[in-house]
Write an enzyme that holds these catalytic residues in place. Sequence first.
Site, PDB file in Angstrom:
ATOM      1  N   PRO A 198     -14.196   1.528   2.578  1.00 23.82           N
ATOM      2  CA  PRO A 198     -13.993   1.205   1.160  1.00 23.82           C
ATOM      3  C   PRO A 198     -14.299   2.404   0.256  1.00 23.82           C
ATOM      4  O   PRO A 198     -13.639   2.602  -0.766  1.00 23.82           O
ATOM      5  CB  PRO A 198     -14.975   0.056   0.913  1.00 23.82           C
ATOM      6  CG  PRO A 198     -15.135  -0.587   2.253  1.00 23.82           C
ATOM      7  CD  PRO A 198     -15.030   0.516   3.270  1.00 23.82           C
TER       8      PRO A 198
ATOM      9  N   SER B 153      -8.833   9.123   1.234  1.00 24.18           N
ATOM     10  CA  SER B 153      -8.374  10.522   1.234  1.00 24.18           C
ATOM     11  C   SER B 153      -9.540  11.445   1.547  1.00 24.18           C
ATOM     12  O   SER B 153      -9.400  12.429   2.271  1.00 24.18           O
ATOM     13  CB  SER B 153      -7.823  10.900  -0.146  1.00 24.18           C
ATOM     14  OG  SER B 153      -6.808  10.020  -0.520  1.00 24.18           O
TER      15      SER B 153
ATOM     16  N   GLY C  72       0.463  11.480  13.802  1.00 21.36           N
ATOM     17  CA  GLY C  72       1.192  10.469  13.028  1.00 21.36           C
ATOM     18  C   GLY C  72       2.164  11.064  12.043  1.00 21.36           C
ATOM     19  O   GLY C  72       3.217  10.504  11.790  1.00 21.36           O
TER      20      GLY C  72
ATOM     21  N   ARG D  68      33.026  -4.435  -0.451  1.00 23.74           N
ATOM     22  CA  ARG D  68      32.802  -5.286  -1.624  1.00 23.74           C
ATOM     23  C   ARG D  68      33.759  -4.911  -2.754  1.00 23.74           C
ATOM     24  O   ARG D  68      33.874  -3.729  -3.106  1.00 23.74           O
ATOM     25  CB  ARG D  68      31.340  -5.116  -2.085  1.00 23.74           C
ATOM     26  CG  ARG D  68      30.964  -5.909  -3.290  1.00 23.74           C
ATOM     27  CD  ARG D  68      30.843  -7.368  -2.974  1.00 23.74           C
ATOM     28  NE  ARG D  68      30.355  -8.110  -4.123  1.00 23.74           N
ATOM     29  CZ  ARG D  68      30.375  -9.431  -4.188  1.00 23.74           C
ATOM     30  NH1 ARG D  68      30.828 -10.144  -3.163  1.00 23.74           N
ATOM     31  NH2 ARG D  68      29.916 -10.054  -5.261  1.00 23.74           N
TER      32      ARG D  68
ATOM     33  N   ILE E 131      23.193  -0.926  -4.152  1.00 21.14           N
ATOM     34  CA  ILE E 131      24.621  -0.997  -3.814  1.00 21.14           C
ATOM     35  C   ILE E 131      24.976  -2.391  -3.282  1.00 21.14           C
ATOM     36  O   ILE E 131      26.073  -2.891  -3.500  1.00 21.14           O
ATOM     37  CB  ILE E 131      24.992   0.133  -2.812  1.00 21.14           C
ATOM     38  CG1 ILE E 131      24.965   1.485  -3.548  1.00 21.14           C
ATOM     39  CG2 ILE E 131      26.346  -0.108  -2.155  1.00 21.14           C
ATOM     40  CD1 ILE E 131      25.113   2.710  -2.660  1.00 21.14           C
TER      41      ILE E 131
ATOM     42  N   GLU F 154      -2.070   7.735   6.569  1.00 18.94           N
ATOM     43  CA  GLU F 154      -2.097   9.043   7.254  1.00 18.94           C
ATOM     44  C   GLU F 154      -1.886  10.208   6.281  1.00 18.94           C
ATOM     45  O   GLU F 154      -1.151  11.160   6.557  1.00 18.94           O
ATOM     46  CB  GLU F 154      -1.124   9.033   8.423  1.00 18.94           C
ATOM     47  CG  GLU F 154      -1.749   8.182   9.504  1.00 18.94           C
ATOM     48  CD  GLU F 154      -0.880   7.892  10.693  1.00 18.94           C
ATOM     49  OE1 GLU F 154      -0.325   8.851  11.219  1.00 18.94           O
ATOM     50  OE2 GLU F 154      -0.819   6.728  11.088  1.00 18.94           O
ATOM     51  N   GLY F 155      -2.575  10.103   5.145  1.00 21.40           N
ATOM     52  CA  GLY F 155      -2.515  11.137   4.122  1.00 21.40           C
ATOM     53  C   GLY F 155      -1.533  10.768   3.032  1.00 21.40           C
ATOM     54  O   GLY F 155      -0.330  10.666   3.295  1.00 21.40           O
TER      55      GLY F 155
HETATM   56  C1  LIG Z   1      -0.746  -0.218   5.673  1.00 20.97           C
HETATM   57  C2  LIG Z   1      -1.900   0.726   5.863  1.00 20.97           C
HETATM   58  C3  LIG Z   1      -2.336   1.013   7.154  1.00 20.97           C
HETATM   59  C4  LIG Z   1      -3.429   1.879   7.352  1.00 20.97           C
HETATM   60  N1  LIG Z   1      -3.893   2.103   8.623  1.00 20.97           N
HETATM   61  C5  LIG Z   1      -5.043   2.815   8.802  1.00 20.97           C
HETATM   62  C6  LIG Z   1      -5.632   2.938  10.107  1.00 20.97           C
HETATM   63  O1  LIG Z   1      -5.092   2.452  11.107  1.00 20.97           O
HETATM   64  N2  LIG Z   1      -6.805   3.597  10.234  1.00 20.97           N
HETATM   65  C7  LIG Z   1      -7.449   4.164   9.157  1.00 20.97           C
HETATM   66  O2  LIG Z   1      -8.509   4.729   9.335  1.00 20.97           O
HETATM   67  N3  LIG Z   1      -6.911   4.067   7.898  1.00 20.97           N
HETATM   68  C8  LIG Z   1      -5.730   3.398   7.704  1.00 20.97           C
HETATM   69  N4  LIG Z   1      -5.203   3.269   6.431  1.00 20.97           N
HETATM   70  C9  LIG Z   1      -5.913   3.847   5.290  1.00 20.97           C
HETATM   71  C10 LIG Z   1      -5.203   5.012   4.642  1.00 20.97           C
HETATM   72  O3  LIG Z   1      -5.274   6.138   5.479  1.00 20.97           O
HETATM   73  C11 LIG Z   1      -5.838   5.234   3.252  1.00 20.97           C
HETATM   74  O4  LIG Z   1      -5.470   4.139   2.441  1.00 20.97           O
HETATM   75  C12 LIG Z   1      -5.379   6.538   2.632  1.00 20.97           C
HETATM   76  O5  LIG Z   1      -5.924   7.648   3.309  1.00 20.97           O
HETATM   77  C13 LIG Z   1      -5.789   6.638   1.135  1.00 20.97           C
HETATM   78  O6  LIG Z   1      -7.123   6.329   0.931  1.00 20.97           O
HETATM   79  P1  LIG Z   1      -7.552   5.296  -0.220  1.00 20.97           P
HETATM   80  O7  LIG Z   1      -6.722   4.073  -0.058  1.00 20.97           O
HETATM   81  O8  LIG Z   1      -9.009   5.144  -0.168  1.00 20.97           O
HETATM   82  O9  LIG Z   1      -7.133   5.984  -1.570  1.00 20.97           O
HETATM   83  P2  LIG Z   1      -8.005   7.070  -2.366  1.00 20.97           P
HETATM   84  O10 LIG Z   1      -8.418   8.142  -1.449  1.00 20.97           O
HETATM   85  O11 LIG Z   1      -9.051   6.362  -3.138  1.00 20.97           O
HETATM   86  O12 LIG Z   1      -6.927   7.644  -3.375  1.00 20.97           O
HETATM   87  C14 LIG Z   1      -6.492   6.945  -4.547  1.00 20.97           C
HETATM   88  C15 LIG Z   1      -5.434   7.809  -5.222  1.00 20.97           C
HETATM   89  O13 LIG Z   1      -6.009   9.051  -5.633  1.00 20.97           O
HETATM   90  C16 LIG Z   1      -5.285  10.124  -5.043  1.00 20.97           C
HETATM   91  N5  LIG Z   1      -6.206  11.215  -4.753  1.00 20.97           N
HETATM   92  C17 LIG Z   1      -7.321  11.174  -4.008  1.00 20.97           C
HETATM   93  N6  LIG Z   1      -7.914  12.367  -3.958  1.00 20.97           N
HETATM   94  C18 LIG Z   1      -7.123  13.207  -4.684  1.00 20.97           C
HETATM   95  C19 LIG Z   1      -7.164  14.597  -4.997  1.00 20.97           C
HETATM   96  N7  LIG Z   1      -8.139  15.383  -4.536  1.00 20.97           N
HETATM   97  N8  LIG Z   1      -6.184  15.112  -5.764  1.00 20.97           N
HETATM   98  C20 LIG Z   1      -5.188  14.324  -6.218  1.00 20.97           C
HETATM   99  N9  LIG Z   1      -5.086  13.013  -5.958  1.00 20.97           N
HETATM  100  C21 LIG Z   1      -6.039  12.465  -5.190  1.00 20.97           C
HETATM  101  C22 LIG Z   1      -4.672   9.558  -3.784  1.00 20.97           C
HETATM  102  O14 LIG Z   1      -3.577  10.313  -3.330  1.00 20.97           O
HETATM  103  C23 LIG Z   1      -4.271   8.169  -4.279  1.00 20.97           C
HETATM  104  O15 LIG Z   1      -3.090   8.260  -5.007  1.00 20.97           O
HETATM  105  C24 LIG Z   1      -4.077   2.455   6.226  1.00 20.97           C
HETATM  106  C25 LIG Z   1      -3.606   2.179   4.924  1.00 20.97           C
HETATM  107  C26 LIG Z   1      -2.538   1.326   4.735  1.00 20.97           C
HETATM  108  C27 LIG Z   1      -2.071   1.039   3.339  1.00 20.97           C
END
Ligand SMILES: Cc1cc2nc3c(=O)[nH]c(=O)nc-3n(C[C@H](O)[C@H](O)[C@H](O)COP(=O)(O)OP(=O)(O)OC[C@H]3O[C@@H](n4cnc5c(N)ncnc54)[C@H](O)[C@@H]3O)c2cc1C
Length: 391
Positions: free
Chosen positions: A132, A136, A244, A270, A339, A365-366
């Site tokens: 939680p 990132s 990935g 269509r 479309i 994955e980023g």
């Molecule tokens: C469907 C799904 C499957 C997933 N599966 C896995 C899994 O199997 N295992 C696992 O470990 N995780 C998994 N994840 C987690 C996923 O890797 C994270 O959601 C992702 O890395 C982003 O982290 P966050 O959601 O905490 O967003 P945050 O890190 O809180 O980011 C919120 C926003 O701020 C932006 N941001 C953050 N830091 C910066 C910065 N320095 N500069 C500019 N912008 C920034 C981000 O790009 C984003 O837009 C999954 C997520 C989803 C949605």
Amino acid sequence: MMDFELSDEQRDIRDTVRAFVAKEILPLEEDFLRLVREGGARLPRDEEHRLRAKAREFGFWGLSTPEEYGGMALPAVTQSLIHIELAKSCVPFRFGGEADNILYGADAAQQEEYLKPTIEGERLGCFALTEPGAGSDAGAISTYARRDGDDWLISGEKTFISNGHEADYAIVIALTDRDRGARHGATAFLVDREAGWTSSPISTMGSWHQPASLSFDDVRVPAGKVLGEVGGGFQLAMRWVGKGRYVISAHCVGIAERCLTMAVDYAGLRETFGSKIGRNQAIQWMIADSETELEAARWLALRAAWDVDRGADARHASAMAKLFCTAMVGRVVDRALQIHGGMGYTKELPLEGWYRAVRAMRIFEGTDEVQRLILSRDLLRGHTRIGGHLA
Ligand SMILES: Cc1cc2nc3c(=O)[nH]c(=O)nc-3n(C[C@H](O)[C@H](O)[C@H](O)COP(=O)(O)OP(=O)(O)OC[C@H]3O[C@@H](n4cnc5c(N)ncnc54)[C@H](O)[C@@H]3O)c2cc1C
């Protein structure tokens, strides 16, 4: 001479998979979409097993799995060509015989208990890094494993874990040395569900495969469950994430190719105001832009895989491919849906499902922003040169 051709072997493999998809998978789409409309999210297990067995007869099993484990050990480019073909159907089917790349570093006992049964499809794992308070910024994880004699006790929360509710074990990245921080003080653990962790699914925008949150409250694991080295967990996690990125890019190319094919077909069928909608420039431009972006994406995806195959550091090319391909597929699905008009918005067709599903690809994955961070940092610090290997 510059050569953008596939080798004969690559073409043969691609064509065999293409034929398999046409014969075995595409005919299941209608039933699968009906299942989704009724609240289902995956193929019935027996159907999945039947397809996997059939694919194995064709020789398609363990695309990336080393030969000593019975796999095909295919080069990354060939794997990408296969992923592109498989992604052309909304039926969520993957060939069997695969395991997380980092499990190959497991010791002999762990290989028997986790790697081999995972390859055989007898066990299902999940990879748990995100928390939680740490997405990132994966270095901010706080799940902690403390020593208790020879054992470890793990406490913390993981979230958004794919397969987290279905898995019978988790690869958990936890801090083991708070002073050293995640980069040097985190460790990967193999943790059976029976050890005591719990999961609850997270409802998301996608219909297929919902991720889950996992909860660890002093979950006891013996020393033999450490994957790799104590303190080496972050490096393993980055290796997992790295693979990935080029695979996702290939999926995007496959989905976009199918959506564009559907859009072209529909535009030629269509009719409105007495002529085919494809005779309107508004529709033609959507098709032209989609093909151009798709083609650019294809080469970025294959270029990233090619970097892997030639043993180069593929991180930069993979970041570029993921950033571009995931955005590209979003635009192409959107145009294909447009479309198709009202039909595109229905659950009779796979377009609306893809429209929602591909959105996640810009997050997991980023995120887009993290890819941009990697790309700009590499250039600004002089780690890469504009033009890559051609510079
Ligand atoms: C469907 C799904 C499957 C997933 N599966 C896995 C899994 O199997 N295992 C696992 O470990 N995780 C998994 N994840 C987690 C996923 O890797 C994270 O959601 C992702 O890395 C982003 O982290 P966050 O959601 O905490 O967003 P945050 O890190 O809180 O980011 C919120 C926003 O701020 C932006 N941001 C953050 N830091 C910066 C910065 N320095 N500069 C500019 N912008 C920034 C981000 O790009 C984003 O837009 C999954 C997520 C989803 C949605």
